[in-house]
Design an enzyme around this catalytic site. Structure first.
Site, PDB file in Angstrom:
ATOM      1  N   SER A 107      -3.348  -3.298  -5.608  1.00 33.35           N
ATOM      2  CA  SER A 107      -2.323  -2.253  -5.453  1.00 33.35           C
ATOM      3  C   SER A 107      -2.682  -1.003  -6.235  1.00 33.35           C
ATOM      4  CB  SER A 107      -0.967  -2.786  -5.936  1.00 33.35           C
ATOM      5  OG  SER A 107      -0.560  -3.893  -5.184  1.00 33.35           O
TER       6      SER A 107
ATOM      7  N   SER B  46      10.865  -3.293  -3.013  1.00 33.11           N
ATOM      8  CA  SER B  46       9.616  -3.157  -3.775  1.00 33.11           C
ATOM      9  C   SER B  46       9.609  -1.893  -4.633  1.00 33.11           C
ATOM     10  CB  SER B  46       8.401  -3.164  -2.832  1.00 33.11           C
ATOM     11  OG  SER B  46       8.332  -4.382  -2.110  1.00 33.11           O
TER      12      SER B  46
ATOM     13  N   ASP C 249       5.745 -10.314  -2.751  1.00 34.55           N
ATOM     14  CA  ASP C 249       4.466 -11.029  -2.708  1.00 34.55           C
ATOM     15  C   ASP C 249       4.448 -12.276  -3.582  1.00 34.55           C
ATOM     16  OD1 ASP C 249       3.367  -9.295  -0.892  1.00 34.55           O
ATOM     17  OD2 ASP C 249       2.321  -8.076  -2.377  1.00 34.55           O
TER      18      ASP C 249
ATOM     19  N   LYS D  85       4.702  -9.037   7.542  1.00 35.87           N
ATOM     20  CA  LYS D  85       3.475  -9.020   6.751  1.00 35.87           C
ATOM     21  C   LYS D  85       2.306  -9.491   7.621  1.00 35.87           C
ATOM     22  CE  LYS D  85       5.041  -7.840   2.574  1.00 35.87           C
ATOM     23  NZ  LYS D  85       4.478  -6.772   1.724  1.00 35.87           N
TER      24      LYS D  85
END
Length: 421
Positions: free
Chosen positions: A23, A174, A292, A319
């Protein structure tokens, strides 16, 4: 490639050197590419997703960029190419990528002046992007679909003539990933302002500066070792993590407290995981900020007989696969009966049955997190088979080697003798 996993009698004490954060790497690469005179960072995550993004960043002029199954690359590169005058890029991906919606991001970019066409079904890749200098201004975005849409817009915001005022609508999912993006932008010299009460983010027209710090290790990858430590009830040491991490998935330590797992940063910087007698009872978690981690904790809780109710899982449906459906199917092979009848939830109240002596192979659905979340189940089911195990290269290519270093036997199934066929 399929693997059969057999656990050791005792885990080795060798610290696990975790991969760099995917990320953070992907955000740093986009910011660096937008920095006048800047260089792309060399020390970034070594995985398929980051490789796809890097490959895309090297495209110029008229080109076709296929990012495969890399969702982050699709979102970030859509915004990046839209702001690059002179390029004409066809951005495509895998068959699954062509089923993952991108309309909220494309609509927002078009409202800001971008020239983007759909080449097949409206709202989905592939895209034809003709880069140009965007005027910018004010735009609204549904933040309940993907935080990557938000991050993609934010990072290109400083290149827009009038800057960017982004109004987030709906329930923000998120959020830590958005905060990571904003902090990396700040460290690169762009101070965007986020009013969390109103959901408005103001990004000034500005130039990035080449001042980003080194990429840290990946807390998402660490989560599978939290699972192993909790199930094996043995200490595990992890290397490369930061106490003051930008990553939202650093919440894994707090989430795994229900299993009795305690994390301690040692003087040498390693993180030690050790089980205590403090396991909890039923676990209720909203995963809106950390989707996640849901697969890892779901498998862990089932194996440790810890009932749970997980919510905030809406994004898992879009996803790499429908992760909720995949979890239900594969957990049922281990004898666990879960319920997902309420949208965005997964519930296990303890219902189970004996799966029999031979456990069916675990399918991974082209999803790296399915492979890594279920591999530790071999501690309960020695000889568990994980199909299409190579999918881990999407985020953690050394996962199977690290399992071997910890004492696990990881080997391909024996091929039937031709004489017996």
């Amino acid at each position: 490639m399929n693997f059969i996993i057999t656990p050791p009698e005792q885990l080795t004490e060798t610290p696990v050197k975790l991969p760099l954060s995917k990320s953070e790497s992907n955000r740093q690469l986009i910011i660096a590419a937008l920095t006048p005179g800047g260089k792309l960072p060399e020390a970034v995550a070594d995985c398929d997703d980051t490789d796809a993004l890097l490959s895309g960043l090297h495209a110029a002029g008229r080109a076709t960029v296929n990012i495969g199954a890399a969702g982050t690359a699709m979102r970030f590169l859509t915004a990046y190419f839209a702001t690059r005058p002179g390029c004409e890029i066809t951005l495509d991906g895998s068959a699954r990528m062509r089923q993952r919606p991108i309309a909220p991001l494309v609509d927002a970019l078009r409202a800001l002046g971008a020239d983007i066409d759909y080449l097949s079904a409206d709202g989905f890749p592939p895209l034809l992007i003709r880069g140009r200098m965007l005027e910018g201004g004010s735009v609204s975005l549904d933040a309940s679909v993907s935080s990557q849409f938000v991050s993609a817009l934010l990072m290109v915001g400083p290149t827009m003539q009038n800057g960017l005022t982004l109004r987030l609508e709906g329930r923000i999912i998120s959020l830590p990933y958005i905060q990571m993006t904003l902090e990396l932008m700040r460290r690169a010299g762009v101070d965007a302002q986020f009013n969390e009460d109103t959901g408005v983010i103001s990004v000034p027209y500005a130039e990035y500066q080449p001042t980003l710090p080194p990429v840290e290790a990946d807390w998402s990858a660490a989560s599978y070792w939290f699972e192993i430590a909790a199930i094996a009830a043995e200490p595990v040491r992890l290397r490369g993590l930061r106490r003051d991490s930008l990553q939202g998935d650093s919440a894994v330590g707090r989430l795994f407290e229900v299993t009795g797992l305690k994390q301690t940063f040692l003087p040498d910087g390693d993180l030690e995981l050790e089980l205590t007698p403090d396991a909890g009872s039923q676990l209720n978690v909203d995963f809106s900020n950390n989707p996640d981690l849901a697969q890892t904790l779901a498998v862990s809780c089932c194996l440790l007989s810890l009932p749970f109710r997980f919510s905030g899982l809406e994004s898992l449906r879009i996803k790499e696969t429908d992760r909720i459906a995949a979890l239900q199917m594969e957990l049922s092979k281990l004898g666990f009966i879960t319920d997902a009848s309420e949208p965005g939830t997964l519930v296990w109240l303890g219902a189970r049955f004996e799966p029999g002596e031979e456990i069916e192979p675990i399918e991974t659905y082209d999803d790296h997190r399915m492979a890594m979340a279920f591999a530790p189940a071999a501690l309960f089911y020695p000889g568990l088979q994980i199909n299409d195990a190579q999918v881990v290269t999407k985020s953690y290519p050394q996962f199977w080697n690290h399992l071997r270093a910890a004492g696990f036997t990881v080997e391909e199934p024996a091929q039937p003798d031709a004489a017996d066929a």
